[in-house]
Design a protein around this motif. Structure first.
Motif, PDB file in Angstrom:
ATOM      1  N   THR A   5       0.817  -1.200   0.000  1.00  0.00           N
ATOM      2  CA  THR A   5       0.000   0.000   0.000  1.00  0.00           C
ATOM      3  C   THR A   5       0.856   1.257   0.000  1.00  0.00           C
ATOM      4  O   THR A   5       0.571   2.213  -0.708  1.00  0.00           O
ATOM      5  CB  THR A   5      -0.930  -0.004   1.231  1.00  0.00           C
ATOM      6  OG1 THR A   5      -1.748  -1.158   1.174  1.00  0.00           O
ATOM      7  CG2 THR A   5      -1.808   1.232   1.253  1.00  0.00           C
ATOM      8  N   GLU A   6       1.927   1.262   0.774  1.00  0.00           N
ATOM      9  CA  GLU A   6       2.751   2.448   0.883  1.00  0.00           C
ATOM     10  C   GLU A   6       3.449   2.795  -0.430  1.00  0.00           C
ATOM     11  O   GLU A   6       3.872   3.929  -0.641  1.00  0.00           O
ATOM     12  CB  GLU A   6       3.789   2.244   1.995  1.00  0.00           C
ATOM     13  CG  GLU A   6       3.161   2.241   3.398  1.00  0.00           C
ATOM     14  CD  GLU A   6       4.119   1.749   4.450  1.00  0.00           C
ATOM     15  OE1 GLU A   6       5.287   1.458   4.102  1.00  0.00           O
ATOM     16  OE2 GLU A   6       3.708   1.656   5.615  1.00  0.00           O
ATOM     17  N   SER A 139      -4.918  -4.540  -2.610  1.00  0.00           N
ATOM     18  CA  SER A 139      -5.613  -3.637  -3.532  1.00  0.00           C
ATOM     19  C   SER A 139      -6.951  -4.170  -4.004  1.00  0.00           C
ATOM     20  O   SER A 139      -7.543  -3.606  -4.931  1.00  0.00           O
ATOM     21  CB  SER A 139      -4.725  -3.357  -4.751  1.00  0.00           C
ATOM     22  OG  SER A 139      -3.519  -2.717  -4.371  1.00  0.00           O
ATOM     23  N   THR A 140      -7.453  -5.245  -3.403  1.00  0.00           N
ATOM     24  CA  THR A 140      -8.666  -5.892  -3.893  1.00  0.00           C
ATOM     25  C   THR A 140      -9.836  -5.627  -2.948  1.00  0.00           C
ATOM     26  O   THR A 140      -9.721  -5.840  -1.741  1.00  0.00           O
ATOM     27  CB  THR A 140      -8.440  -7.404  -4.046  1.00  0.00           C
ATOM     28  OG1 THR A 140      -7.267  -7.620  -4.839  1.00  0.00           O
ATOM     29  CG2 THR A 140      -9.627  -8.068  -4.705  1.00  0.00           C
ATOM     30  N   ALA A 141     -10.947  -5.175  -3.529  1.00  0.00           N
ATOM     31  CA  ALA A 141     -12.076  -4.777  -2.680  1.00  0.00           C
ATOM     32  C   ALA A 141     -13.401  -4.929  -3.408  1.00  0.00           C
ATOM     33  O   ALA A 141     -13.477  -4.779  -4.630  1.00  0.00           O
ATOM     34  CB  ALA A 141     -11.914  -3.330  -2.225  1.00  0.00           C
ATOM     35  N   ILE A 142     -14.439  -5.203  -2.632  1.00  0.00           N
ATOM     36  CA  ILE A 142     -15.828  -5.148  -3.092  1.00  0.00           C
ATOM     37  C   ILE A 142     -16.524  -4.073  -2.270  1.00  0.00           C
ATOM     38  O   ILE A 142     -16.366  -4.017  -1.048  1.00  0.00           O
ATOM     39  CB  ILE A 142     -16.549  -6.494  -2.886  1.00  0.00           C
ATOM     40  CG1 ILE A 142     -15.894  -7.604  -3.718  1.00  0.00           C
ATOM     41  CG2 ILE A 142     -18.034  -6.378  -3.241  1.00  0.00           C
ATOM     42  CD1 ILE A 142     -16.465  -8.990  -3.439  1.00  0.00           C
ATOM     43  N   SER A 239     -10.256   1.970  -2.048  1.00  0.00           N
ATOM     44  CA  SER A 239      -8.860   2.375  -2.197  1.00  0.00           C
ATOM     45  C   SER A 239      -7.893   1.448  -1.467  1.00  0.00           C
ATOM     46  O   SER A 239      -8.177   0.984  -0.359  1.00  0.00           O
ATOM     47  CB  SER A 239      -8.680   3.797  -1.659  1.00  0.00           C
ATOM     48  OG  SER A 239      -7.302   4.148  -1.623  1.00  0.00           O
ATOM     49  N   PRO A 240      -6.717   1.214  -2.054  1.00  0.00           N
ATOM     50  CA  PRO A 240      -5.674   0.488  -1.325  1.00  0.00           C
ATOM     51  C   PRO A 240      -5.278   1.178  -0.025  1.00  0.00           C
ATOM     52  O   PRO A 240      -4.780   0.536   0.894  1.00  0.00           O
ATOM     53  CB  PRO A 240      -4.506   0.482  -2.317  1.00  0.00           C
ATOM     54  CG  PRO A 240      -5.142   0.621  -3.657  1.00  0.00           C
ATOM     55  CD  PRO A 240      -6.327   1.518  -3.433  1.00  0.00           C
TER      56      PRO A 240
END
Length: 270
Positions: A5-6, A139-142, A239-240
């Protein structure tokens, strides 16, 4: 995950990521797709029609109430990009009335679109989301579009509220199921949003101006929520940079759920 993420530059929040937005050709979904694209994502708009999809976004016809259509749409997205990083389950329909006003066919239809539709799309997307999680950990999201109707009793919204209450519970269950796969799941709970659908409801009212004033007054900010404000909340959850946020319902309701204001004092009060 934190190290990954950073490394993401603030000016390319979604750079290199692939996002799919159901119901992304109009209203809140259009605002979400636009904001994701502006922030660097490759955006695939899944909707019944894709005539309004802007240049730079990818339109894919998809009916969330039809399993074959959903599977074909997600397969097309996956085959094009070989993965999926963000899924926004935004497609949904409204309903008015008490439990006496909607017949069983209406109940089946609204629940099919608003609840089972999320399950259909998510199930078809998960194999591609797992690829995304492997390629870009963190970085993966719903993100599911829920509603204030899931947490506050609103008059004349029995069926709609039932569907959105189910979305809230489904979001939390999905978050528990997939967190160890690197897939975060959250939802947004908008208040009354100034969309074309709300505009049509107001136009059909006996006194549209009075009805709009009543909708505005029930939100402590004194105005309707904008689609862009909902989109900003969705982008945060997707967002990540929100890697520690999962199983959360983010209210975007002008304070409607949590605030209890005293009646406004007259302007000329001493």
């Amino acid at each position: 995950m934190a190290e990954q993420t950073e490394q993401i530059a603030p000016d390319a929040e979604f750079g290199g990521l692939v996002a799919a937005v159901t119901g992304g050709a109009s209203g809140i979904g259009f605002a979400i797709a636009t904001d994701l694209a502006r922030r660097g994502a490759e955006v695939c708009v899944l909707d019944l029609t894709t005539d309004n999809v802007p240049d730079g976004q990818h339109g894919q016809v998809c009916d969330v109430s039809d399993t074959a259509s959903v599977q074909a749409a997600l397969a097309a997205v996956g085959e094009r990009f070989q993965r999926l990083d963000i899924l926004v389950n935004n497609a949904g329909i409204g309903a008015q009335g008490t439990v006496e006003d909607n017949d069983e066919s209406q109940w089946r239809h609204v629940l099919d679109v608003n609840v089972i539709g999320i399950a259909r799309v998510s199930a078809a997307a998960l194999p591609w989301l797992r690829r995304g999680a492997a390629a870009r950990p963190g970085s993966t999201a719903i993100v599911n579009t829920c509603s204030i109707a899931a947490t506050a009793g609103l008059p004349q919204r029995a069926l709609y509220s039932a569907s959105k209450g189910a979305v809230l519970a489904l979001t939390r269950a999905m978050a528990a199921d997939h967190v160890r796969e690197g897939v975060r799941v959250n939802c947004v709970n908008p208040g009354t949003v100034d969309t074309p659908w709300v505009g049509r409801l107001l136009d059909a009212a006996a006194d549209p101006a009075a009805e709009r004033a009543a909708l505005q007054a029930r939100q402590p900010t004194g105005r309707l929520v904008s689609a862009q404000e909902v989109a900003a909340a969705v982008c945060y959850l997707a967002s990540p940079f929100a890697g520690a946020t999962t199983g959360t319902a983010l209210a975007v309701d002008g304070g409607m759920q949590g605030l209890r204001l005293r009646p406004a004092e007259p302007v000329n009060a001493p």
